[in-house]
Design an enzyme around this catalytic site. Structure first.
Site, PDB file in Angstrom:
ATOM      1  N   CYS A  57       2.718   8.125   1.987  1.00  0.00           N
ATOM      2  CA  CYS A  57       1.997   7.534   1.420  1.00  0.00           C
ATOM      3  C   CYS A  57       1.197   7.621   0.703  1.00  0.00           C
ATOM      4  O   CYS A  57       1.424   8.196  -0.436  1.00  0.00           O
ATOM      5  CB  CYS A  57       0.896   6.473   2.621  1.00  0.00           C
ATOM      6  SG  CYS A  57       1.808   6.034   4.870  1.00  0.00           S
ATOM      7  N   ASP A  58       0.178   6.858   0.167  1.00  0.00           N
ATOM      8  CA  ASP A  58      -1.129   6.382  -0.586  1.00  0.00           C
ATOM      9  C   ASP A  58      -1.340   7.939  -1.227  1.00  0.00           C
ATOM     10  O   ASP A  58      -1.184   7.556  -2.925  1.00  0.00           O
ATOM     11  CB  ASP A  58      -2.136   5.418  -0.707  1.00  0.00           C
ATOM     12  CG  ASP A  58      -2.074   4.350   0.224  1.00  0.00           C
ATOM     13  OD1 ASP A  58      -0.768   3.950   1.625  1.00  0.00           O
ATOM     14  OD2 ASP A  58      -2.126   3.423  -0.056  1.00  0.00           O
ATOM     15  N   CYS A 104       3.917   1.001   4.773  1.00  0.00           N
ATOM     16  CA  CYS A 104       3.444  -0.033   4.973  1.00  0.00           C
ATOM     17  C   CYS A 104       4.176  -0.552   4.399  1.00  0.00           C
ATOM     18  O   CYS A 104       4.940  -0.679   3.452  1.00  0.00           O
ATOM     19  CB  CYS A 104       2.681  -0.913   4.893  1.00  0.00           C
ATOM     20  SG  CYS A 104       0.848   0.520   6.325  1.00  0.00           S
ATOM     21  N   SER A 122      -6.464  -1.324  -3.580  1.00  0.00           N
ATOM     22  CA  SER A 122      -5.420  -1.666  -2.513  1.00  0.00           C
ATOM     23  C   SER A 122      -4.218  -1.692  -3.186  1.00  0.00           C
ATOM     24  O   SER A 122      -4.251  -2.439  -4.074  1.00  0.00           O
ATOM     25  CB  SER A 122      -5.246  -2.286  -1.503  1.00  0.00           C
ATOM     26  OG  SER A 122      -4.643  -2.315  -0.250  1.00  0.00           O
ATOM     27  N   GLU A 148     -11.304   1.583  -2.404  1.00  0.00           N
ATOM     28  CA  GLU A 148     -10.884   0.440  -2.430  1.00  0.00           C
ATOM     29  C   GLU A 148     -11.387  -0.817  -2.560  1.00  0.00           C
ATOM     30  O   GLU A 148     -11.986  -0.294  -1.396  1.00  0.00           O
ATOM     31  CB  GLU A 148      -9.347  -0.056  -1.767  1.00  0.00           C
ATOM     32  CG  GLU A 148      -7.615   1.230  -2.068  1.00  0.00           C
ATOM     33  CD  GLU A 148      -7.028   1.015  -1.138  1.00  0.00           C
ATOM     34  OE1 GLU A 148      -7.172   0.588   0.138  1.00  0.00           O
ATOM     35  OE2 GLU A 148      -5.097   1.790  -1.203  1.00  0.00           O
TER      36      GLU A 148
END
Length: 574
Positions: free
Chosen positions: A120-121, A189, A480, A453
Site C-alpha cells: 500500500c501507499d 484498492c 490521494s 491528503e
C-alpha cells in the site's frame, strides 16, 4: 562462495547462537544464509491483512533452498481508514517510521539478504527506502490488488457518493450499499492510486520478479510469486548483487517513464525522490516533469480511466507497458533476476506469460488495447504530471494534468484562502464556493500538519460537474492517488515556513497555465499587477506574517513536522 555477513557477526556475538536456538532453530540452521522476510502484515486494512500467507510461503521456499528465513513485521496504516479525522496526519510520517523500523530490524541482527512484502501507499515506498538504506541483496513481493465490487464498484468512488449524499443527491441507503460492497477482498484498492502505482514502480525499478506487480490478490499467481521470490532470495544471498548495485539512475528513469505511461499517482513525486536518496541517487520533481514531457500515456484504469485496477494484469501488466514504451527505456539495466530488463522481457514472451494473461482477459469481454493502449495510439503524448512554478510556488507545485478538465488548463481565478481542509470542504459543500474561485488550503504541508491528503475536498469538487470545470484547488498538502480534477498540490515553500501561499488574501487573482508550467499571483481585487508590483505586495505581507506554533508537542508528529524536508524534495525526515 562469499563470506556471509551473518557468519562474520556470529563470530563476534556469542549470544546469537543460544538465543536463536531458544526460539526453535536447529544447530544446522545457524550457519545457513540468513534472510529477513519483512512484511507489513497486520489486521490493519485489506492491503496487509493477507500478507502473512505470502510471508509463510516465502519462508518455506527459502528454507527448502538452503537458507534460513526469519519473519519480521512493520505493520502499516490505511489512508482510507485515516480519512476524515486527524489520523490522516500520520500517513506520510508513517512511511519514514516504517523505513526506520526495518533498518533497525535488519541491522541489529544482520542478514545476508531480504524479502520485502507490502501492498500500500506508504508501506511500499517505506520498504523501497529501507532496501536502499540497507544495501543487501533484496527482492520485493507486492500483495496485489483487490477485486472490484458489483457493477465494477471501486473504493475511490465512495468519496464521490459521500459528497452526493451530503448534497442530498442520493439516499442514505444507497450510500450504505456502496460502502458495504466497495472492498470485496484483500489487496490494494482496485484503482490506480498510490498503492497500485508504487507496486508497479517497484517492478519497474527491477526489484520484483517480472510480471508479479499488481496481481489479483485472490489469485494463485500471487502465491506462486511468493514462492518464486523465496527461491530467488536464497540464491541472491550467496551473491554480491546488493540493492545499490542493481538500482541505478537509469532504473529510476525507466520507472518514471512507466509512471507517465500509467498516469500514476502524484504521490510518487514525493516517494521516488525519497527512495532515490536512500540509493545515493538525486531525483527531484523537475526530473519527473522533464521525463513526462512527450511521454506516451497508455493506461485506461481508474481514477483517470474507465476500468478497475485488477484488469491491469489481465492486459499484460508491467511487462506489456514496458513492451509498448520499449523505445524509451534502458533495456540493459540489471534486475533482481540477475538478468537485464531486455532479457526478462524476451523470456516472458517465450514462456507464455501473455497467453496466460489473455485467458484472464477473456472473461472481461475487453481487448488488451481497451486497457493498455498501443504506443502509436496513446491516450495522450505529454505524460500526465506537470511541475508548476511562479511567485506562489517558487520551489514548485504538482498537478496531474491528465485529470484536469481542459477548461482549467489555462485560467485566472479569484483566491478563496482557508487555513485548514475542514473549513474549505465545509464551504464547498454548503455552496459558498462559486465559479471562478481558487480554493486555497494551507498549513497542511509536512511542517504544518504532516502533509495529509485532501481527498474529500477533491472528491467534493470533482463530483460536481459545474465546479470541477470552473474552480481549482491549490494546497501545500497533497492528494490521494484516487483524486482527480483541477487540483494543484505540494506547493513549496509551504505556509508553515512562511511560503508565499501563506500570504494569499481573499480576492487575489491567481493565474494557472499548465502548458507553460505557471502558477502565480497576478493581481489584487480584480486588478492585474506587474511582477514587480506583486513582489512588493508579497514582501509587505511577509513583514506582517507570523509563524504558528507547532500544533504537536510530543510524539511522532512533533518529530516529523520539525524535521521534514520540502515535499518537492521527497518530504523525508531530514
Amino acid at each position: 562462495m562469499k563470506e556471509l555477513r551473518s557468519q562474520e557477526v556470529r563470530k563476534i556475538a556469542p549470544e546469537m547462537d543460544p538465543l536463536r536456538l531458544g526460539m526453535g532453530w536447529r544447530v544446522e540452521d545457524l550457519s545457513k544464509p540468513q534472510i529477513i522476510v519483512e512484511s507489513t502484515f497486520g489486521q490493519s486494512h485489506p492491503g496487509s491483512a493477507h500478507l502473512l500467507k505470502l510471508s509463510e510461503l516465502t519462508c518455506e521456499e527459502i528454507n527448502k533452498r538452503g537458507g534460513k528465513a526469519a519473519m519480521y513485521f512493520a505493520t502499516d496504516i490505511c489512508d482510507g481508514m485515516a480519512q476524515g479525522h486527524d489520523g490522516i496526519n500520520y500517513s506520510l510520517a508513517s512511511r519514514d517510521t516504517i523505513a526506520d523500523l526495518i533498518e533497525i530490524h535488519a541491522n541489529a541482527t544482520t542478514f545476508d539478504a531480504g524479502v520485502f512484502i507490502s501492498s500500500c501507499d506508504k508501506s511500499v515506498p517505506a520498504q523501497l527506502m529501507a532496501i536502499g538504506r540497507l544495501d543487501i541483496p533484496s527482492i520485493m513481493i507486492t500483495g496485489g490488488v483487490m477485486d472490484a465490487g458489483p457493477d465494477l464498484l471501486t473504493l475511490e468512488q465512495i468519496g464521490k457518493y459521500s459528497a452526493m449524499y451530503e448534497r442530498g443527491e442520493i439516499t442514505q441507503e444507497k450510500l450504505t450499499y456502496y460502502k458495504h460492497h466497495a472492498c470485496p477482498s484483500c489487496g490494494a484498492c482496485s484503482f490506480l492510486g498510490t498503492a497500485s502505482t508504487m507496486q508497479i514502480l517497484s517492478e519497474a525499478l527491477g526489484l520484483m520478479l517480472p510480471g508479479t506487480a499488481l496481481l489479483p490478490a485472490t489469485s494463485e499467481a500471487l502465491l506462486e510469486a511468493a514462492k518464486e521470490a523465496g527461491k530467488q532470495a536464497a540464491a541472491l544471498a550467496l551473491t554480491d548483487l546488493t540493492a545499490r548495485k542493481l538500482v541505478t539512475k537509469e532504473s529510476f528513469e525507466n520507472a518514471i517513464m512507466v509512471h507517465a505511461a500509467i498516469s500514476g499517482s502524484t504521490n510518487a513525486i514525493i516517494h521516488m525522490p525519497a527512495i532515490a536518496r536512500e540509493f545515493g541517487i538525486d531525483i527531484d520533481a523537475d526530473f519527473f516533469d522533464k521525463m513526462h514531457r512527450n511521454a506516451h500515456y497508455l493506461l485506461d484504469i481508474r481514477p483517470s480511466g474507465r476500468w478497475p485496477a485488477e484488469y491491469f494484469h489481465y492486459a499484460g501488466g508491467v511487462p506489456r507497458i514496458m513492451e509498448e514504451i520499449k523505445s524509451m527505456l534502458h533495456l540493459d539495466v540489471l534486475t533482481v533476476t540477475g538478468k537485464s530488463l531486455g532479457e526478462n522481457l524476451e523470456e516472458l514472451k517465450r514462456g507464455g506469460y501473455y497467453e496466460a494473461c489473455d485467458l484472464l482477459l477473456e472473461k472481461t469481454g475487453l481487448k488488451r488495447t481497451d486497457i493498455i493502449r498501443s504506443f502509436d495510439k496513446p491516450i495522450g503524448t505529454d505524460g500526465t504530471i506537470a511541475v508548476l512554478r511562479g511567485n506562489i510556488a517558487p520551489e514548485g507545485s504538482v498537478v496531474k494534468h491528465s485529470a484536469v478538465p481542459k477548461e482549467m488548463h489555462k485560467a485566472t481565478l479569484r483566491a478563496r484562502p482557508f487555513d485548514s481542509e475542514e473549513s474549505a470542504i465545509s464551504a464547498i459543500l454548503t455552496g459558498k464556493i462559486n465559479k471562478g474561485d481558487a480554493v486555497i488550503i494551507r498549513y497542511e504541508g509536512p511542517k504544518g500538519s504532516g502533509m495529509p491528503e485532501m481527498f474529500y475536498t477533491t472528491e467534493a469538487i470533482s463530483s460536481d460537474a459545474e465546479l470541477s470545470a470552473s474552480i481549482a484547488l491549490l494546497t501545500d498538502g497533497r492528494f490521494s492517488g484516487a483524486s482527480k480534477g483541477p487540483a494543484i498540490g505540494h506547493i513549496s515553500p509551504e505556509a508553515a515556513t512562511g511560503g508565499p501561499i501563506a500570504l494569499i488574501e481573499e480576492g487575489d487573482m491567481i493565474e494557472i497555465d499548465i502548458a507553460n508550467r505557471i502558477l502565480r499571483l497576478c493581481g489584487i481585487n480584480g486588478e492585474h499587477k506587474t511582477e514587480e508590483e506583486i513582489e512588493a505586495i508579497l514582501a509587505e505581507r511577509k513583514k506582517r506574517w507570523k509563524p504558528r506554533e507547532n500544533r504537536y508537542t510530543r510524539g511522532v508528529l512533533k518529530l516529523y513536522t520539525e524535521n521534514a524536508a520540502s515535499p518537492m524534495k521527497g518530504g523525508y525526515t531530514d
